[in-house]
Design a protein around this motif. Structure first.
Motif, PDB file in Angstrom:
ATOM      1  N   THR A 129     -12.539 -15.872  55.260  1.00  0.00           N
ATOM      2  CA  THR A 129     -13.719 -15.267  54.651  1.00  0.00           C
ATOM      3  C   THR A 129     -14.681 -16.386  54.292  1.00  0.00           C
ATOM      4  O   THR A 129     -14.296 -17.349  53.623  1.00  0.00           O
ATOM      5  CB  THR A 129     -13.354 -14.470  53.386  1.00  0.00           C
ATOM      6  OG1 THR A 129     -12.429 -13.433  53.727  1.00  0.00           O
ATOM      7  CG2 THR A 129     -14.593 -13.847  52.762  1.00  0.00           C
ATOM      8  N   CYS A 130     -15.922 -16.271  54.758  1.00  0.00           N
ATOM      9  CA  CYS A 130     -16.933 -17.298  54.519  1.00  0.00           C
ATOM     10  C   CYS A 130     -18.018 -16.737  53.608  1.00  0.00           C
ATOM     11  O   CYS A 130     -18.516 -15.626  53.830  1.00  0.00           O
ATOM     12  CB  CYS A 130     -17.561 -17.755  55.836  1.00  0.00           C
ATOM     13  SG  CYS A 130     -16.384 -18.466  56.999  1.00  0.00           S
ATOM     14  N   LEU A 131     -18.376 -17.514  52.602  1.00  0.00           N
ATOM     15  CA  LEU A 131     -19.418 -17.125  51.656  1.00  0.00           C
ATOM     16  C   LEU A 131     -20.565 -18.117  51.778  1.00  0.00           C
ATOM     17  O   LEU A 131     -20.546 -19.183  51.154  1.00  0.00           O
ATOM     18  CB  LEU A 131     -18.852 -17.114  50.229  1.00  0.00           C
ATOM     19  CG  LEU A 131     -17.617 -16.225  50.014  1.00  0.00           C
ATOM     20  CD1 LEU A 131     -17.017 -16.464  48.636  1.00  0.00           C
ATOM     21  CD2 LEU A 131     -17.983 -14.762  50.192  1.00  0.00           C
ATOM     22  N   GLY A 134     -26.902 -18.785  49.643  1.00  0.00           N
ATOM     23  CA  GLY A 134     -28.262 -18.374  49.931  1.00  0.00           C
ATOM     24  C   GLY A 134     -28.380 -17.240  50.920  1.00  0.00           C
ATOM     25  O   GLY A 134     -29.486 -16.803  51.233  1.00  0.00           O
ATOM     26  N   LEU A 135     -27.250 -16.747  51.436  1.00  0.00           N
ATOM     27  CA  LEU A 135     -27.271 -15.628  52.373  1.00  0.00           C
ATOM     28  C   LEU A 135     -26.468 -14.475  51.791  1.00  0.00           C
ATOM     29  O   LEU A 135     -25.503 -14.676  51.052  1.00  0.00           O
ATOM     30  CB  LEU A 135     -26.689 -16.038  53.728  1.00  0.00           C
ATOM     31  CG  LEU A 135     -27.434 -17.151  54.470  1.00  0.00           C
ATOM     32  CD1 LEU A 135     -26.705 -17.498  55.759  1.00  0.00           C
ATOM     33  CD2 LEU A 135     -28.864 -16.732  54.779  1.00  0.00           C
ATOM     34  N   ALA A 136     -26.857 -13.260  52.142  1.00  0.00           N
ATOM     35  CA  ALA A 136     -26.218 -12.080  51.558  1.00  0.00           C
ATOM     36  C   ALA A 136     -24.885 -11.786  52.228  1.00  0.00           C
ATOM     37  O   ALA A 136     -24.770 -11.844  53.447  1.00  0.00           O
ATOM     38  CB  ALA A 136     -27.149 -10.875  51.691  1.00  0.00           C
ATOM     39  N   GLY A 137     -23.900 -11.443  51.399  1.00  0.00           N
ATOM     40  CA  GLY A 137     -22.643 -10.904  51.889  1.00  0.00           C
ATOM     41  C   GLY A 137     -21.710 -11.917  52.516  1.00  0.00           C
ATOM     42  O   GLY A 137     -22.146 -12.923  53.072  1.00  0.00           O
ATOM     43  N   PRO A 138     -20.392 -11.649  52.450  1.00  0.00           N
ATOM     44  CA  PRO A 138     -19.404 -12.520  53.091  1.00  0.00           C
ATOM     45  C   PRO A 138     -19.329 -12.261  54.593  1.00  0.00           C
ATOM     46  O   PRO A 138     -19.671 -11.182  55.075  1.00  0.00           O
ATOM     47  CB  PRO A 138     -18.099 -12.127  52.402  1.00  0.00           C
ATOM     48  CG  PRO A 138     -18.294 -10.695  52.026  1.00  0.00           C
ATOM     49  CD  PRO A 138     -19.759 -10.557  51.691  1.00  0.00           C
ATOM     50  N   LEU A 139     -18.870 -13.265  55.324  1.00  0.00           N
ATOM     51  CA  LEU A 139     -18.595 -13.137  56.753  1.00  0.00           C
ATOM     52  C   LEU A 139     -17.098 -13.302  56.956  1.00  0.00           C
ATOM     53  O   LEU A 139     -16.489 -14.223  56.403  1.00  0.00           O
ATOM     54  CB  LEU A 139     -19.333 -14.220  57.550  1.00  0.00           C
ATOM     55  CG  LEU A 139     -20.843 -14.103  57.686  1.00  0.00           C
ATOM     56  CD1 LEU A 139     -21.381 -15.319  58.431  1.00  0.00           C
ATOM     57  CD2 LEU A 139     -21.212 -12.829  58.427  1.00  0.00           C
ATOM     58  N   ARG A 140     -16.516 -12.434  57.765  1.00  0.00           N
ATOM     59  CA  ARG A 140     -15.092 -12.524  58.061  1.00  0.00           C
ATOM     60  C   ARG A 140     -14.906 -12.922  59.517  1.00  0.00           C
ATOM     61  O   ARG A 140     -15.518 -12.340  60.408  1.00  0.00           O
ATOM     62  CB  ARG A 140     -14.395 -11.203  57.750  1.00  0.00           C
ATOM     63  CG  ARG A 140     -14.350 -10.900  56.261  1.00  0.00           C
ATOM     64  CD  ARG A 140     -13.700  -9.574  55.940  1.00  0.00           C
ATOM     65  NE  ARG A 140     -13.541  -9.407  54.504  1.00  0.00           N
ATOM     66  CZ  ARG A 140     -14.507  -9.000  53.682  1.00  0.00           C
ATOM     67  NH1 ARG A 140     -15.708  -8.714  54.171  1.00  0.00           N
ATOM     68  NH2 ARG A 140     -14.285  -8.887  52.388  1.00  0.00           N
ATOM     69  N   PRO A 160     -27.040 -21.228  60.658  1.00  0.00           N
ATOM     70  CA  PRO A 160     -27.731 -22.472  61.002  1.00  0.00           C
ATOM     71  C   PRO A 160     -26.898 -23.694  60.619  1.00  0.00           C
ATOM     72  O   PRO A 160     -26.119 -23.668  59.663  1.00  0.00           O
ATOM     73  CB  PRO A 160     -29.019 -22.409  60.166  1.00  0.00           C
ATOM     74  CG  PRO A 160     -29.158 -20.983  59.748  1.00  0.00           C
ATOM     75  CD  PRO A 160     -27.781 -20.432  59.658  1.00  0.00           C
ATOM     76  N   ALA A 161     -27.058 -24.760  61.391  1.00  0.00           N
ATOM     77  CA  ALA A 161     -26.451 -26.031  61.006  1.00  0.00           C
ATOM     78  C   ALA A 161     -26.951 -26.422  59.619  1.00  0.00           C
ATOM     79  O   ALA A 161     -28.071 -26.104  59.238  1.00  0.00           O
ATOM     80  CB  ALA A 161     -26.799 -27.112  62.027  1.00  0.00           C
ATOM     81  N   ARG A 162     -26.095 -27.083  58.866  1.00  0.00           N
ATOM     82  CA  ARG A 162     -26.325 -27.523  57.489  1.00  0.00           C
ATOM     83  C   ARG A 162     -26.158 -26.393  56.469  1.00  0.00           C
ATOM     84  O   ARG A 162     -26.389 -26.602  55.277  1.00  0.00           O
ATOM     85  CB  ARG A 162     -27.695 -28.183  57.308  1.00  0.00           C
ATOM     86  CG  ARG A 162     -27.922 -29.406  58.181  1.00  0.00           C
ATOM     87  CD  ARG A 162     -29.210 -30.122  57.792  1.00  0.00           C
ATOM     88  NE  ARG A 162     -29.460 -31.257  58.667  1.00  0.00           N
ATOM     89  CZ  ARG A 162     -30.159 -31.194  59.784  1.00  0.00           C
ATOM     90  NH1 ARG A 162     -30.680 -30.034  60.169  1.00  0.00           N
ATOM     91  NH2 ARG A 162     -30.347 -32.264  60.522  1.00  0.00           N
ATOM     92  N   THR A 163     -25.770 -25.196  56.930  1.00  0.00           N
ATOM     93  CA  THR A 163     -25.489 -24.124  55.970  1.00  0.00           C
ATOM     94  C   THR A 163     -24.260 -24.493  55.146  1.00  0.00           C
ATOM     95  O   THR A 163     -23.222 -24.870  55.691  1.00  0.00           O
ATOM     96  CB  THR A 163     -25.227 -22.790  56.693  1.00  0.00           C
ATOM     97  OG1 THR A 163     -26.389 -22.419  57.429  1.00  0.00           O
ATOM     98  CG2 THR A 163     -24.897 -21.685  55.695  1.00  0.00           C
ATOM     99  N   GLU A 164     -24.367 -24.389  53.835  1.00  0.00           N
ATOM    100  CA  GLU A 164     -23.240 -24.674  52.954  1.00  0.00           C
ATOM    101  C   GLU A 164     -22.404 -23.408  52.783  1.00  0.00           C
ATOM    102  O   GLU A 164     -22.938 -22.313  52.593  1.00  0.00           O
ATOM    103  CB  GLU A 164     -23.735 -25.171  51.598  1.00  0.00           C
ATOM    104  CG  GLU A 164     -24.466 -26.506  51.683  1.00  0.00           C
ATOM    105  CD  GLU A 164     -24.946 -26.986  50.332  1.00  0.00           C
ATOM    106  OE1 GLU A 164     -24.868 -26.204  49.359  1.00  0.00           O
ATOM    107  OE2 GLU A 164     -25.395 -28.138  50.238  1.00  0.00           O
ATOM    108  N   LEU A 165     -21.084 -23.584  52.852  1.00  0.00           N
ATOM    109  CA  LEU A 165     -20.171 -22.440  52.804  1.00  0.00           C
ATOM    110  C   LEU A 165     -19.043 -22.682  51.814  1.00  0.00           C
ATOM    111  O   LEU A 165     -18.585 -23.817  51.641  1.00  0.00           O
ATOM    112  CB  LEU A 165     -19.512 -22.200  54.173  1.00  0.00           C
ATOM    113  CG  LEU A 165     -20.362 -21.886  55.398  1.00  0.00           C
ATOM    114  CD1 LEU A 165     -19.459 -21.809  56.622  1.00  0.00           C
ATOM    115  CD2 LEU A 165     -21.096 -20.578  55.203  1.00  0.00           C
ATOM    116  N   GLY A 180     -17.742 -26.621  52.203  1.00  0.00           N
ATOM    117  CA  GLY A 180     -18.184 -27.535  53.237  1.00  0.00           C
ATOM    118  C   GLY A 180     -19.521 -27.124  53.813  1.00  0.00           C
ATOM    119  O   GLY A 180     -20.248 -26.309  53.231  1.00  0.00           O
ATOM    120  N   VAL A 181     -19.817 -27.688  54.985  1.00  0.00           N
ATOM    121  CA  VAL A 181     -21.115 -27.472  55.604  1.00  0.00           C
ATOM    122  C   VAL A 181     -20.941 -27.286  57.108  1.00  0.00           C
ATOM    123  O   VAL A 181     -20.065 -27.900  57.726  1.00  0.00           O
ATOM    124  CB  VAL A 181     -22.057 -28.665  55.297  1.00  0.00           C
ATOM    125  CG1 VAL A 181     -21.509 -29.959  55.872  1.00  0.00           C
ATOM    126  CG2 VAL A 181     -23.463 -28.403  55.799  1.00  0.00           C
TER     127      VAL A 181
END
Length: 222
Positions: A129-131, A134-140, A160-165, A180-181
């Motif tokens: 599960t990725c959070l 700055g973006l809405a909702g989790p990604l599975r 996008p590259a450099r997105t923090e998760l 991480g990123v």
């Protein structure tokens, strides 16, 4: 077949590998998991959860992307516990490797030069599960591989590259959390518009307990 005992000194190379260790003889210390810091054909600097006595004899199993390497070893020095900075550093020397295991170790050191610093990535298929910040909702999604420094994530949406998760790995023994990123983004798998999209993910925060859990995951047969 004669034993392959290493008695000469050899260059050591930075390499992060998970491994299991246990005493050769009954001892108060139980079997455990750790990570190598550097590695050679004759020994290694390793990071463990607890301090071991000098001259303790061990059986170890290093996990690589080509399978495991088994050896007998002896503790030659023990560092101090460093609160908040990881485990206890130890120096170990290999006392016995079977000829095929010694060859596997030599091949690993020869052919994995480009992966020594970041850690060798091991194929691992786990739900995640990725959070994204700055973006809405989790990604599975799922992992493609894992190492001490990061992972390949297969996600249903391009980030996008450099997105923090914040990433939660769902393992059989419980969740492992890390931050991480995103460092790179690939094309959808199979060339299909709705295929999972591979992302390179670099850890920026992984505490010692999570690092041990990750090491145990990578060294435990599925």
């Amino acid at each position: 077949m004669p034993a392959a005992v290493v008695i000469h000194r050899a260059p050591r190379y930075p390499m992060r590998l998970p491994f299991l260790h246990k005493p050769q003889a009954p001892a108060p210390v139980r079997a455990g998991v750790g990570w190598t810091r550097d590695l050679s054909e004759t020994g290694a600097c390793v990071e463990l959860a607890e301090a071991l006595q000098r001259q303790m004899s061990l059986c170890i199993r290093l996990q690589t992307d080509r399978g495991s390497i088994e050896a007998e070893a002896q503790v030659v020095w023990t560092g101090e516990f460093r609160p908040g900075k990881g485990g206890v550093l130890h120096g170990i020397t290999f006392t016995y490797l079977a000829p095929d295991q010694l060859q596997a170790l030599a091949d690993l050191l020869l052919f994995k030069r480009e992966m020594r610093e970041a850690g060798i990535r091991l194929a691992t298929d786990l739900p995640v599960t990725c959070l994204p910040r700055g973006l809405a909702g989790p990604l599975r999604g799922r992992t493609g591989n894992l190492s001490s420094g990061g992972a390949s994530l297969r996600l249903p949406q391009r980030l996008p590259a450099r997105t923090e998760l914040e990433v939660i790995l769902h393992t059989s023994t419980g969740p492992v959390k890390t931050e991480g990123v995103v460092v790179w983004v690939g094309r959808p798998e199979g060339g299909k518009p709705r295929g999972l999209i591979p992302h390179g993910f670099r850890f920026t925060s992984l505490d010692w307990s999570s690092s041990l859990a990750l090491g145990l995951l990578l060294t435990t047969p599925s």
